[in-house]
Design an enzyme around this catalytic site. Structure first.
Site, PDB file in Angstrom:
ATOM      1  N   LEU A 103     -22.696   8.724 -20.650  1.00  9.01           N
ATOM      2  CA  LEU A 103     -23.469   8.538 -21.887  1.00  9.01           C
ATOM      3  C   LEU A 103     -24.157   7.174 -21.921  1.00  9.01           C
ATOM      4  O   LEU A 103     -25.128   6.990 -22.659  1.00  9.01           O
ATOM      5  CB  LEU A 103     -22.548   8.702 -23.105  1.00  9.01           C
ATOM      6  CG  LEU A 103     -22.111  10.149 -23.394  1.00  9.01           C
ATOM      7  CD1 LEU A 103     -20.980  10.171 -24.427  1.00  9.01           C
ATOM      8  CD2 LEU A 103     -23.288  10.983 -23.877  1.00  9.01           C
ATOM      9  N   GLU A 129       3.221   7.087 -11.180  1.00  4.92           N
ATOM     10  CA  GLU A 129       4.382   7.638 -11.919  1.00  4.92           C
ATOM     11  C   GLU A 129       4.546   9.141 -11.647  1.00  4.92           C
ATOM     12  O   GLU A 129       4.962   9.905 -12.513  1.00  4.92           O
ATOM     13  CB  GLU A 129       4.183   7.377 -13.420  1.00  4.92           C
ATOM     14  CG  GLU A 129       5.449   7.125 -14.202  1.00  4.92           C
ATOM     15  CD  GLU A 129       6.139   5.797 -13.872  1.00  4.92           C
ATOM     16  OE1 GLU A 129       5.456   4.870 -13.413  1.00  4.92           O
ATOM     17  OE2 GLU A 129       7.362   5.715 -14.065  1.00  4.92           O
TER      18      GLU A 129
HETATM   19  C1  LIG Z   1      -1.642   0.997  -8.114  1.00  5.66           C
HETATM   20  C2  LIG Z   1      -0.347   1.678  -7.773  1.00  5.66           C
HETATM   21  C3  LIG Z   1       0.850   1.153  -8.259  1.00  5.66           C
HETATM   22  C4  LIG Z   1       2.062   1.761  -7.954  1.00  5.66           C
HETATM   23  N1  LIG Z   1       3.214   1.243  -8.474  1.00  5.66           N
HETATM   24  C5  LIG Z   1       4.392   1.772  -8.121  1.00  5.66           C
HETATM   25  C6  LIG Z   1       5.618   1.201  -8.594  1.00  5.66           C
HETATM   26  O1  LIG Z   1       5.614   0.225  -9.349  1.00  5.66           O
HETATM   27  N2  LIG Z   1       6.798   1.761  -8.212  1.00  5.66           N
HETATM   28  C7  LIG Z   1       6.831   2.843  -7.385  1.00  5.66           C
HETATM   29  O2  LIG Z   1       7.929   3.313  -7.052  1.00  5.66           O
HETATM   30  N3  LIG Z   1       5.686   3.412  -6.927  1.00  5.66           N
HETATM   31  C8  LIG Z   1       4.478   2.908  -7.263  1.00  5.66           C
HETATM   32  N4  LIG Z   1       3.300   3.472  -6.796  1.00  5.66           N
HETATM   33  C9  LIG Z   1       3.410   4.627  -5.915  1.00  5.66           C
HETATM   34  C10 LIG Z   1       3.071   5.942  -6.624  1.00  5.66           C
HETATM   35  O3  LIG Z   1       4.115   6.327  -7.485  1.00  5.66           O
HETATM   36  C11 LIG Z   1       2.791   6.990  -5.521  1.00  5.66           C
HETATM   37  O4  LIG Z   1       1.573   6.611  -4.866  1.00  5.66           O
HETATM   38  C12 LIG Z   1       2.664   8.374  -6.106  1.00  5.66           C
HETATM   39  O5  LIG Z   1       3.883   8.851  -6.636  1.00  5.66           O
HETATM   40  C13 LIG Z   1       2.176   9.392  -5.060  1.00  5.66           C
HETATM   41  O6  LIG Z   1       2.972   9.321  -3.909  1.00  5.66           O
HETATM   42  P1  LIG Z   1       2.260   9.139  -2.499  1.00  5.66           P
HETATM   43  O7  LIG Z   1       1.242   8.044  -2.601  1.00  5.66           O
HETATM   44  O8  LIG Z   1       3.357   8.989  -1.509  1.00  5.66           O
HETATM   45  O9  LIG Z   1       1.464  10.483  -2.272  1.00  5.66           O
HETATM   46  P2  LIG Z   1       1.898  11.697  -1.368  1.00  5.66           P
HETATM   47  O10 LIG Z   1       3.268  12.148  -1.753  1.00  5.66           O
HETATM   48  O11 LIG Z   1       1.630  11.373   0.051  1.00  5.66           O
HETATM   49  O12 LIG Z   1       0.855  12.785  -1.876  1.00  5.66           O
HETATM   50  C14 LIG Z   1      -0.448  12.954  -1.310  1.00  5.66           C
HETATM   51  C15 LIG Z   1      -1.145  14.096  -2.030  1.00  5.66           C
HETATM   52  O13 LIG Z   1      -0.418  15.323  -1.815  1.00  5.66           O
HETATM   53  C16 LIG Z   1      -0.034  15.848  -3.067  1.00  5.66           C
HETATM   54  N5  LIG Z   1       1.293  16.452  -2.954  1.00  5.66           N
HETATM   55  C17 LIG Z   1       2.405  15.909  -2.388  1.00  5.66           C
HETATM   56  N6  LIG Z   1       3.433  16.738  -2.494  1.00  5.66           N
HETATM   57  C18 LIG Z   1       2.993  17.848  -3.117  1.00  5.66           C
HETATM   58  C19 LIG Z   1       3.592  19.085  -3.516  1.00  5.66           C
HETATM   59  N7  LIG Z   1       4.892  19.345  -3.305  1.00  5.66           N
HETATM   60  N8  LIG Z   1       2.824  20.000  -4.137  1.00  5.66           N
HETATM   61  C20 LIG Z   1       1.511  19.734  -4.386  1.00  5.66           C
HETATM   62  N9  LIG Z   1       0.892  18.588  -4.034  1.00  5.66           N
HETATM   63  C21 LIG Z   1       1.615  17.659  -3.417  1.00  5.66           C
HETATM   64  C22 LIG Z   1      -0.023  14.692  -4.038  1.00  5.66           C
HETATM   65  O14 LIG Z   1      -0.195  15.126  -5.366  1.00  5.66           O
HETATM   66  C23 LIG Z   1      -1.210  13.886  -3.537  1.00  5.66           C
HETATM   67  O15 LIG Z   1      -2.402  14.436  -4.035  1.00  5.66           O
HETATM   68  C24 LIG Z   1       2.086   2.914  -7.119  1.00  5.66           C
HETATM   69  C25 LIG Z   1       0.873   3.455  -6.652  1.00  5.66           C
HETATM   70  C26 LIG Z   1      -0.326   2.843  -6.974  1.00  5.66           C
HETATM   71  C27 LIG Z   1      -1.604   3.457  -6.451  1.00  5.66           C
END
Ligand SMILES: Cc1cc2nc3c(=O)[nH]c(=O)nc-3n(C[C@H](O)[C@H](O)[C@H](O)COP(=O)(O)OP(=O)(O)OC[C@H]3O[C@@H](n4cnc5c(N)ncnc54)[C@H](O)[C@@H]3O)c2cc1C
Length: 147
Positions: A103, A129
């Site tokens: 917008l 989260e």
């Molecule tokens: C800026 C930032 C701050 C963060 N801070 C914290 C923190 O303070 N503490 C902490 O513990 N973590 C933290 N994280 C980590 C965050 O919680 C994880 O990045 C998030 O939970 C996703 O996990 P992953 O990156 O391992 O993704 P992955 O598990 O590798 O997932 C990759 C993709 O596959 C999908 N996927 C995975 N499994 C499945 C399934 N069974 N079914 C369908 N889709 C699936 C996911 O949705 C995603 O799209 C932070 C992340 C960021 C980016």
């Protein structure tokens, strides 16, 4: 899971606040900017955008309140409701901020208006989260009892 439930409510609330801020900026801008000799706020297509944005935020707010009440009361459905609230509020907050950027036209993409930062900040709430795919896993598991 209890700690994650509270965290999901917090992230949802942050998305709601960011989306609300973006909407208010867009409404202000629509009253200032003129295109084709008239304010943006006079175009019905854009007014409908505002109506949808407002409705999405209000729905997210209501679900967040319901989940937060369940959390406070120790309701056994807290994890289900928190996952629903996180999914709804973060998807809605990002969508509203993204629409608010649109917008603003080209100005929305510039740092001066603050919208592009809201869009970037709210995007990560769909990942933090527990991703929103994982929210769907939790909701379907708790709804069907399978998985
Ligand atoms: C800026 C930032 C701050 C963060 N801070 C914290 C923190 O303070 N503490 C902490 O513990 N973590 C933290 N994280 C980590 C965050 O919680 C994880 O990045 C998030 O939970 C996703 O996990 P992953 O990156 O391992 O993704 P992955 O598990 O590798 O997932 C990759 C993709 O596959 C999908 N996927 C995975 N499994 C499945 C399934 N069974 N079914 C369908 N889709 C699936 C996911 O949705 C995603 O799209 C932070 C992340 C960021 C980016």
């Amino acid at each position: 899971m209890s700690g994650l439930d509270g965290g999901r409510l917090n992230i949802g609330a942050c998305s709601l606040g960011g989306g609300q801020s973006a909407l208010e900026k867009a409404i202000d801008y629509m009253g200032e900017r003129q295109a084709f000799g008239t304010e943006l706020s006079a175009f019905q297509a854009l007014r409908f955008e505002v109506a949808e944005m407002q409705t999405k935020l209000e729905a997210a707010r209501s679900l967040l309140w319901r989940a937060a009440n369940a959390y406070d009361a120790g309701d056994p459905n807290t994890s289900l409701l928190s996952a629903m609230a996180k999914l709804t509020a973060t998807d809605s907050g990002f969508d509203v901020a993204n629409r608010a950027l649109q917008l603003h036209g080209g100005y929305g993409y510039l740092t001066e208006y603050g919208i592009e930062k809201l869009v970037r900040d709210l995007r990560v709430h769909q990942i933090l989260e527990g991703t929103n795919e994982i929210m769907r896993v939790i909701i379907s598991r708790k709804s069907t009892g399978v998985g």
